[in-house]
Design a protein around this motif. Structure first.
Motif, short mmCIF file in Angstrom:
data_model
loop_
_atom_site.label_atom_id
_atom_site.label_comp_id
_atom_site.label_asym_id
_atom_site.label_seq_id
_atom_site.Cartn_x
_atom_site.Cartn_y
_atom_site.Cartn_z
N MET A 294 -10.65 3.70 7.32
CA MET A 294 -9.73 2.72 6.75
C MET A 294 -10.47 1.61 6.02
O MET A 294 -9.97 1.06 5.04
CB MET A 294 -8.83 2.15 7.85
CG MET A 294 -7.92 3.16 8.49
SD MET A 294 -6.68 2.43 9.58
CE MET A 294 -5.58 1.68 8.38
N THR A 295 -11.67 1.28 6.48
CA THR A 295 -12.47 0.30 5.76
C THR A 295 -12.89 0.82 4.40
O THR A 295 -12.86 0.09 3.40
CB THR A 295 -13.71 -0.07 6.59
OG1 THR A 295 -13.29 -0.60 7.86
CG2 THR A 295 -14.57 -1.09 5.87
N GLN A 300 -6.84 1.74 -1.14
CA GLN A 300 -5.91 2.81 -1.47
C GLN A 300 -4.79 2.95 -0.43
O GLN A 300 -3.93 3.82 -0.59
CB GLN A 300 -6.66 4.14 -1.59
CG GLN A 300 -7.79 4.12 -2.61
CD GLN A 300 -8.57 5.41 -2.63
OE1 GLN A 300 -8.08 6.45 -2.19
NE2 GLN A 300 -9.80 5.37 -3.13
N LEU A 301 -4.82 2.14 0.61
CA LEU A 301 -3.82 2.24 1.68
C LEU A 301 -2.81 1.11 1.56
O LEU A 301 -3.19 -0.03 1.25
CB LEU A 301 -4.51 2.18 3.05
CG LEU A 301 -5.47 3.32 3.38
CD1 LEU A 301 -6.19 3.04 4.69
CD2 LEU A 301 -4.74 4.65 3.45
N PRO A 302 -1.55 1.40 1.81
CA PRO A 302 -0.54 0.33 1.75
C PRO A 302 -0.65 -0.59 2.96
O PRO A 302 -1.02 -0.17 4.07
CB PRO A 302 0.78 1.09 1.76
CG PRO A 302 0.47 2.39 2.44
CD PRO A 302 -0.95 2.72 2.06
N GLY A 312 -4.23 -14.01 6.84
CA GLY A 312 -2.90 -13.49 7.10
C GLY A 312 -2.74 -12.03 6.76
O GLY A 312 -1.75 -11.41 7.13
N ALA A 313 -3.69 -11.47 6.01
CA ALA A 313 -3.60 -10.06 5.67
C ALA A 313 -4.14 -9.21 6.81
O ALA A 313 -4.94 -9.65 7.63
CB ALA A 313 -4.39 -9.78 4.39
N VAL A 314 -3.69 -7.96 6.85
CA VAL A 314 -4.12 -7.03 7.89
C VAL A 314 -5.36 -6.30 7.39
O VAL A 314 -5.30 -5.57 6.38
CB VAL A 314 -3.00 -6.03 8.23
CG1 VAL A 314 -3.48 -5.04 9.29
CG2 VAL A 314 -1.77 -6.78 8.73
N ALA A 319 -5.75 -2.89 11.51
CA ALA A 319 -4.79 -1.81 11.28
C ALA A 319 -5.14 -0.57 12.10
O ALA A 319 -4.24 0.10 12.63
CB ALA A 319 -4.75 -1.47 9.79
N ALA A 320 -6.43 -0.29 12.21
CA ALA A 320 -6.84 0.86 13.02
C ALA A 320 -6.48 0.66 14.49
O ALA A 320 -6.03 1.60 15.16
CB ALA A 320 -8.35 1.09 12.87
#
Length: 379
Positions: A294-295, A300-302, A312-314, A319-320
């Protein structure tokens, strides 16, 4: 031995040989990023197998697995490095594993007397105590900044990119390529020894101990001794994983060996399946590879942003953790025996649906018919 059993053993050996060949191919085709994922996954699988033996087979809850990984990693870095004794790296790696086992042995009297959530809380203290020691023992651990890890050398062969350069089949073998085969060898050793323990008398004794201590003691199982031995063996597997992690990272820092790492290992064995070596391996690959992938593909991931973005962003790591947290909930609800049990049920269902080969028709002998007799006339 029946022909059917012999054929099954032959297919199993052929499958293992094919798997070994496939696992030897990535260094010739994949770049360093994918090889690092594989190295981290193999190290995590070694540690997860040890925790699976402790929690799944022996039924003992442990939240201190990160402490024993730190003992193995820092033990190797200090024993083989400067400042330190400067021992040969191979001997330092062996002593680091034994040092982790000795640390587990020192804690084993507690493990022999405490069980369940109380044992989990007791092992939780090891993580905080170990983190404090790693930060304050500067002469051994390097303090907050950690310390570099000396490369491993076996018989004059160095697992690093130093001279002389090594080329195999036209492919330059650097540190990742060389460490890949070391990780494979260590993981294969872990796999077969853990399976041997589970299938032998110690594994049966630990399983009986997990199901009922009273019944196990009636059958002659020394409860305290087996619980202590399970903790020591699990600690040694964690120490071996710590050594491989240190070699892969090339630098060890205290913040990596935190409570979050112990929770990650619990997630590995729950997702993969408690008490299963194959399940612990699958869970380790899932939990280790997911944040790294994911890193790399964060752009490319929503709903996922690259590391270092606005507040404040994930991020990919968070996310993992959300994803494999959701995976734990799904496993507990729909597959309590984990990925290993799910795969076994799918395989059994496929076998039941497979059409059976009809048996060859054989001529059935016709029973002899009684000879006809002329009907006697009634007088």
């Amino acid at each position: 031995m029946s022909d059917r059993l012999l054929a099954a053993l032959t297919r199993r050996r052929a499958a293992l040989l094919l798997l070994a060949v496939v696992l030897c191919l990535p260094p010739f085709y994949l770049d360093a990023f994918w090889l690092r994922i594989g190295l981290f996954s193999m190290a995590a699988a070694i540690g997860a197998v040890g925790l699976a033996l402790l929690s799944g087979t022996a039924g003992q809850l442990s939240l201190g697995h990160a402490f024993f990984l730190a003992v193995g990693a820092y033990g190797y870095a200090w024993l083989a490095g400067e400042p330190g004794p400067g021992l040969p790296p191979a001997l330092a790696a062996l002593l680091a594993v034994l040092l982790a086992g000795a640390a587990g042995g020192l804690f084993s009297p507690v493990a022999a007397r405490v069980k369940g959530i109380y044992l989990g809380i007791a092992t939780l203290a090891l993580v905080f105590l170990g983190h404090h020691v790693l930060l304050t023992a500067d002469s051994v651990t390097g303090g907050f900044n950690g310390r570099s890890v000396p490369p491993l050398t076996l018989g004059g062969f160095t697992f690093t990119e130093s001279d002389p350069e090594l080329t195999v089949l036209g492919v330059p073998f650097g540190a990742e390529e060389r460490l890949w085969f070391l990780g494979l060898a260590l993981f294969a050793f872990t796999w077969f020894t853990a399976r041997g323990l589970q299938r032998g008398r110690p594994g049966r004794a630990l399983a009986a101990l997990r199901d009922s201590e009273t019944a196990a003691s009636v059958m002659g199982v020394d409860v305290a001794r087996h619980r202590s031995a399970a903790f020591v063996v699990s600690s040694m597997y964690a120490g071996l994983a710590g050594v491989l992690l240190a070699l892969a990272f090339r630098r060890v820092v205290p913040d990596y060996f935190s409570l979050a790492l112990s929770v990650d290992y619990l997630a590995m064995i729950v997702i993969g399946g408690l008490g299963s070596v194959a399940g612990a391996t699958a869970g380790a690959v899932f939990v280790t590879a997911l944040p790294l992938l994911m890193t790399r593909y964060a752009d490319q991931l929503p709903l996922v942003t690259a590391p270092g973005s606005a507040e404040g962003a994930v991020g990919p790591t968070e996310a993992a953790r959300y994803l494999y947290g959701a995976a734990i909930v799904l496993v507990l609800l729909y597959a309590p025996d984990g990925l290993h049990g799910l795969a076994r049920r799918v395989r059994d269902r496929a076998r039941r649906r497979r059409p059976r080969t009809p048996a060859p028709e054989t001529a059935v002998p016709t029973p002899p018919q009684p000879s006809a007799r002329p009907k006697e006339h009634t007088p």
